[in-house]
Design a protein around this motif. Structure first.
Motif, PDB file in Angstrom:
ATOM      1  N   ALA A  23      -4.498 -15.217  32.207  1.00 42.84           N
ATOM      2  CA  ALA A  23      -4.612 -16.345  33.134  1.00 42.84           C
ATOM      3  C   ALA A  23      -5.145 -15.864  34.467  1.00 42.84           C
ATOM      4  N   ARG A  24      -5.784 -16.757  35.190  1.00 42.23           N
ATOM      5  CA  ARG A  24      -6.352 -16.372  36.467  1.00 42.23           C
ATOM      6  C   ARG A  24      -5.243 -15.976  37.438  1.00 42.23           C
ATOM      7  N   LYS A  25      -5.545 -15.015  38.287  1.00 38.01           N
ATOM      8  CA  LYS A  25      -4.577 -14.505  39.254  1.00 38.01           C
ATOM      9  C   LYS A  25      -4.142 -15.623  40.183  1.00 38.01           C
ATOM     10  N   GLY A  26      -2.842 -15.726  40.396  1.00 36.59           N
ATOM     11  CA  GLY A  26      -2.302 -16.754  41.266  1.00 36.59           C
ATOM     12  C   GLY A  26      -1.911 -18.024  40.545  1.00 36.59           C
ATOM     13  N   ALA A  27      -2.118 -18.081  39.209  1.00 32.77           N
ATOM     14  CA  ALA A  27      -1.813 -19.303  38.454  1.00 32.77           C
ATOM     15  C   ALA A  27      -0.375 -19.347  37.964  1.00 32.77           C
ATOM     16  N   MET A  28       0.305 -18.192  37.902  1.00 34.88           N
ATOM     17  CA  MET A  28       1.682 -18.177  37.436  1.00 34.88           C
ATOM     18  C   MET A  28       2.592 -18.845  38.466  1.00 34.88           C
ATOM     19  N   LEU A  29       3.320 -19.875  38.033  1.00 35.02           N
ATOM     20  CA  LEU A  29       4.229 -20.584  38.929  1.00 35.02           C
ATOM     21  C   LEU A  29       5.635 -20.006  38.864  1.00 35.02           C
ATOM     22  N   PHE A  30       6.172 -19.853  37.649  1.00 33.35           N
ATOM     23  CA  PHE A  30       7.461 -19.190  37.462  1.00 33.35           C
ATOM     24  C   PHE A  30       7.623 -18.867  35.983  1.00 33.35           C
ATOM     25  N   TYR A  31       8.564 -17.957  35.686  1.00 39.95           N
ATOM     26  CA  TYR A  31       8.802 -17.610  34.288  1.00 39.95           C
ATOM     27  C   TYR A  31      10.267 -17.274  34.074  1.00 39.95           C
TER      28      TYR A  31
END
Length: 239
Positions: A23-31
């Protein structure tokens, strides 16, 4: 379904079941769970093959090719990750039997790690691979002109294989079938990408003098032919 839409702007994915997600960098919201992230790069993103010895054109092509590559991260492990980017709408494409998605890197949120990603020339994509049309020096010039007129680059990202892809857009994405009696014409600013064997070619519908002062959709149109789907956003706003 690998990517689950939580709402119009967020998707959730089980990283373990997906076999990893790019995934593009900065797209992770939470996990949640045990997930680790490492930098990832599309093979060949560092330059353009076959352009050596062409001086300024080669340099321009190389810079544009590197510009097509968005920084990405590979997520692996066991857990669920939620992705979203800049409040943009998300559109999920499932390819359990395999397929090909072509879209600008700026319009790609992420994809399953088993999918093969590559950067291709827009001139080669437009020609449909027939006899090398549009390649080399003149192809680079045509690609540069296309990018200048539409706001896109000379290159685009191709995703092939079995898995899932998530695209980004301003507003809801329309899926337009390509393959009927007539080609489909799309405003270049509203064009998101394609699925299947779809060839695209930029065409002028008015004279160059008449084109001055007109929007991209009126002056230039993207002709789509072949068999597949063209994705169109409900906006002419670029990402």
């Amino acid at each position: 379904m690998v990517f689950e839409k939580i709402n119009s702007k967020v998707v959730k994915v089980d990283v373990g079941q997906a076999g990893g997600v790019v995934a593009r960098k900065g797209a992770m919201l939470f996990y949640t769970g045990q997930v680790h992230f490492t930098p990832h790069q599309i093979p060949g993103a560092g330059g353009m093959p076959g352009m050596s010895g062409m001086g300024a054109i080669a340099g321009m092509a190389g810079r544009m090719m590197r510009g097509e590559h968005e920084a990405t991260m590979l997520a692996e492990g066991h857990g669920q990750v939620h992705y979203g980017f800049a409040g943009l709408a998300v559109h999920v494409i499932d390819m359990p039997q395999g397929g090909t998605v072509t879209a600008d890197a700026s319009r790609t949120l992420g994809y399953t790690a088993g999918i093969q990603a590559s950067i291709i020339s827009m001139t080669a994509h437009s020609s449909g691979g027939g006899g090398g049309r549009g390649g080399g020096f003149m192809g680079a010039l045509r690609g540069a002109a296309t990018g200048a007129l539409t706001g896109d680059g000379m290159f685009t990202t191709q995703l092939q294989g079995m898995g899932s892809v998530v695209l980004l857009a301003h507003g809801e994405v329309l899926e337009i079938q390509v393959g009927g009696q007539y080609p489909v014409f799309v405003d270049p600013q509203a064009f998101v990408g394609t699925f299947g064997n779809v060839q695209t070619q930029l065409k002028s519908k008015v004279g160059w003098r008449d084109a001055v002062g007109k929007g991209a959709g009126e002056a230039m149109q993207m002709e789509c032919q072949g068999q597949g789907i063209v994705f169109v956003q409900a906006s002419e706003q670029k990402l």
